[in-house]
Design an enzyme around this catalytic site. Structure first.
Site, short mmCIF file in Angstrom:
data_model
loop_
_atom_site.label_atom_id
_atom_site.label_comp_id
_atom_site.label_asym_id
_atom_site.label_seq_id
_atom_site.Cartn_x
_atom_site.Cartn_y
_atom_site.Cartn_z
N MET A 66 45.98 52.42 39.47
CA MET A 66 46.40 51.51 38.42
C MET A 66 45.43 50.34 38.27
O MET A 66 45.83 49.20 38.08
CB MET A 66 47.82 51.01 38.70
CG MET A 66 48.87 52.09 38.50
SD MET A 66 48.92 52.70 36.78
CE MET A 66 49.22 54.45 37.05
N HIS A 105 43.01 45.17 39.38
CA HIS A 105 44.30 45.87 39.36
C HIS A 105 45.14 45.36 38.20
O HIS A 105 45.15 44.17 37.91
CB HIS A 105 45.05 45.66 40.68
CG HIS A 105 46.08 46.71 40.94
ND1 HIS A 105 47.29 46.74 40.30
CD2 HIS A 105 46.05 47.80 41.73
CE1 HIS A 105 47.98 47.80 40.71
NE2 HIS A 105 47.24 48.46 41.58
N HIS A 106 45.83 46.30 37.57
CA HIS A 106 46.74 45.97 36.50
C HIS A 106 47.75 44.91 36.86
O HIS A 106 48.12 44.06 36.05
CB HIS A 106 47.52 47.21 36.16
CG HIS A 106 47.21 47.67 34.81
ND1 HIS A 106 47.14 46.81 33.75
CD2 HIS A 106 46.93 48.89 34.33
CE1 HIS A 106 46.83 47.51 32.68
NE2 HIS A 106 46.69 48.77 33.00
N ALA A 107 48.25 44.98 38.09
CA ALA A 107 49.28 44.03 38.52
C ALA A 107 48.74 42.61 38.48
O ALA A 107 49.49 41.66 38.33
CB ALA A 107 49.76 44.38 39.92
#
Lengths: 486, 486
Positions: free
Chosen positions: A21, A138-140
């Site tokens: 991700m 990272h997407h987060a």
């Protein structure tokens, strides 16, 4: 210390050993504009001087004992810039094949969750004396803030930008709390938002179901529903390894086709992808019984959501009309399809399919939706949700610089997920459109063929439009740029 | 299809996100001897032509449903040489700092368990026009066969070795069995050897306990027991990231010290490590209350074990006498210590501490022993099992070639584990001793200081031996070679 939102955390929960991700971009720079000459240290020092403008770059995750609640962000007391910014080089001749191979290996590796969730490779040894940066995040970490804002804070409008002023308040690392503290903190806040994280997914599923319902009506112009895509070799479980290919076309050529044949720039981009995928599958003897279906991430803001929380992300499903032999009729069918889809969604900014980098989020959201859908339909048979993800990110038409070096190209690298082994993300910059094709190494080993097909499809459309309006002179860079390595 | 032995499988079970169970080596080649000139393809073709001599290179793991039994090896039907042999390059100037940084990043990444458990990087752009190979292999794959045999099959005795004859029987990939087949196969064979895998560990623990018992006797010459090591910054939990440093000394210099002051080549190596670690800790203001303890992997074969199963591995614990200020007295104390340890073990081949690469296994075995020990002594207080792992692997004194390129150096890279954040492995080749120092990036960030200290410690011993015998002329390469990067 700050708790992740449900949507940010969802990118952590969705990540597996094969479905990474993170998102990335490969940018190419001409260092001849650097005052005093390029050095790796100048790039690292630039990042260092701007860390206070890049909050996610010094934040790391803290997970909660027993996973009682979403993880927390803390200011990493062990932050170590040298770990994140790495110097590397390509083997000779440092061309597209060598750069792509390096980038795909970077993309194939998960980020270390015990550190701030980003890495930047500064890659030397490119042909023409160029330098590349590959930035992986990272997407987060970039969903809550604007990803575009991060990028802007690392780039300048001129080669001799003044040094960045230091922050007003010096950065203060956090202490790492004990498990007991984390546990107590989680319990105290647990009553507040336990299910918030699942609402977005339910919304996406609801959208998908709504689309299905509409599709069953007699309206022949309804866009295709998700899960109505044919099965192809692109729609399989993926490995952790990647293939990356890229290509470039002149924005003027795309506009010429659009002006001659109708549709938007995005429609022509979709028609190019359609032509490329048609040829690719045809070359493999694969002839889908239905037209290919593209998932297009779009930015959806409701009035109440505008403001602090940044972007909401949804998806649009568009037929690539790949069953139509004539390239002009194919473009027209795509144009009709996107117009209908847009009318139906009534939530898309005019002129862009996607307003900034946050729409990279959509595949992951869709993956969750897909899993929920499968569970709800357990026992039934459903096809792939879509055949390919196509994302178009508008970029600036003026030059940008990093540590004094002029950016000459920017290839975006989107994530792929099980069932959707190819992501095509397009970014415009300085009169060119840069296509980044991220694929599963095992199921799409020959992704360079698709990249070449994109240029071939544009040539076909240009030829078809020649009789319609007076063709503009072609730029040299509009010819087929993607060369298969090896 | 072949089931892993318990010992091979144990390296899989012991592996964690931070304690990687692979071993590696960085070899440097001079490609000027390659007939027709070097190319990456020649190296890859060489590996390709010898795959039938390298069985572990095409075998992948299959795990059993519910982990009922040890995994199986199958001949990988998806074997893809291009995945395993990768071309890379160093940034300029391609010196020791750049090579070490590349190697430590390779070492910090786990191998993909869905593929044959090895990777080879062919690294271009080294200074002097040299090429490096970094070969990384999982312990589980090279424990059953001789690791040395694998290496030999990739190297030649001359630059113009004849092409490898093809195998008599062509390679046949396996079909991947279904989960049900695996399950049934596991159940059928489960009664045979369920606990075999734990015997080696119990043996190691038994050895450790025996040593403790002996140590309690009045015999003052007994070697130190494991867990009698002092606590130092080297003895902490490790991160997944690595620092790699290396250095080189002339074997003649080591022999001169040995002839003048007594002891064996291995004793002098231990004295060099002792001097280096003493200075390193002293520079940090760390003054252990007891002498540092080295764990030395040794090959132990009982008569009944000789033959098909290859090597058994055990460990010897030796005091580095780091509490003694005088370097000559320190060497003598180490010499006494190893002599006693050897007498006690009565199982060591004369002249070598370690007969081939399989002894890399020892740290992992010891880790398991350490965990069992802690469990048995739960509630008590025990110190680190040892402070550092030192392994000495004798290599050839004649030149070796790979794809026509002459090998000019070979730095071994051993594994590190929680509680033992530094591994020093030494390999001799062509009159030099090559030291590879693998360390945890966080707890031993300045491992290059230790590498430089090894050369300084040898210089100190040489100076002390000058008055004892006539010193031989020094080779230029025996001077301090390790230069701290940056």
């Amino acid at each position: 210390m700050q708790r992740l939102t449900g949507m940010d955390a969802s990118f952590l929960y969705l990540e597996t050993a094969t479905n990474h991700m993170h998102v990335a971009a490969t940018a190419i720079f001409d260092p001849s504009t650097v005052p005093g000459g390029y050095s790796f240290e100048k790039v690292r020092d630039l990042v260092d001087s701007r860390l206070h403008l890049l909050p996610p770059f010094r934040r790391r995750l803290l997970t909660i004992p027993f996973e009682l609640h979403h993880p927390l962000w803390i200011e990493d007391p062990d932050f170590d810039l040298e770990y994140h910014v790495r110097r590397a080089a390509l083997p000779a001749p440092g061309g597209e094949a060598e750069l792509a191979e390096f980038a795909e290996q970077v993309m194939a590796r998960p980020l270390d969750r015990d550190r701030p969730l980003w890495e930047m490779y500064v890659v030397e040894g490119l042909e023409h004396g160029h330098i590349a940066t590959i930035t992986k995040t990272h997407h987060a970490a970039i969903d809550g803030v604007s990803g575009a804002e991060l990028t802007v804070n690392l780039l300048d409008l001129s080669a001799d930008a003044p040094p960045t002023p230091p922050p007003d308040v010096p950065w203060k690392p956090d202490r790492i709390p004990s498990d007991l503290e984390l546990f107590t903190y989680a319990l105290n806040s647990l009553s507040r938002s336990p299910v918030r994280g699942y609402k977005a997914a339910r919304r996406t599923v609801a959208t998908a179901l709504n689309l299905r319902r509409r599709n069953r009506s007699a309206d022949v112009h309804a866009p295709p529903a998700p899960f109505s895509a044919p099965r192809t070799p692109l729609n399989v479980a993926i490995s952790p390894h990647r293939r990356f290919a890229f290509t470039e076309v002149a924005l003027d050529d795309v506009k010429m086709v659009k002006n001659a044949l109708g549709g938007t720039v995005n429609d022509v981009v979709l028609a190019m992808c359609s032509g490329a995928l048609r040829s690719y599958l045809d070359g493999k003897g694969v002839h889908p019984d239905r037209p290919l279906l593209a998932m297009i991430p779009i930015s959806v803001r409701t009035d109440e959501e505008k403001g602090a929380m940044g972007n909401r992300v949804s998806s649009m499903f568009v037929s690539l009309a790949s069953d139509i032999d004539d390239p002009v009729k194919r473009l027209h069918a795509i144009t009709d399809g996107t117009r209908n889809a847009k009318e139906q969604e009534k939530a898309i900014d005019a002129g862009t399919l996607a307003s900034d980098w946050v729409e990279f989020a959509a595949p992951a959201l869709a993956a969750r939706a897909a899993r929920l859908m499968s569970r709800m339909q357990a026992g039934g048979r459903i096809g792939p949700m879509s055949n390919v993800t196509v994302s178009n990110v508008p970029g600036p038409s003026f030059p940008l610089y990093s540590a004094g070096a002029r950016m000459v190209a920017m290839y975006p690298m989107g994530p792929i997920i099980d069932g959707s082994a190819l992501n095509i993300t397009v970014m415009s910059y300085m009169g060119s459109m840069y296509f980044g094709l991220m694929a599963c190494r095992e199921s799409v080993p020959d992704v360079w063929d698709i990249a070449r097909g994109i240029n071939a499809a544009l040539d076909e459309l240009k030829k078809a439009s020649d009789g319609t309006t007076a063709p503009k002179p072609r730029k040299p860079r509009s010819t087929a740029k993607a060369v298969k390595p090896g």
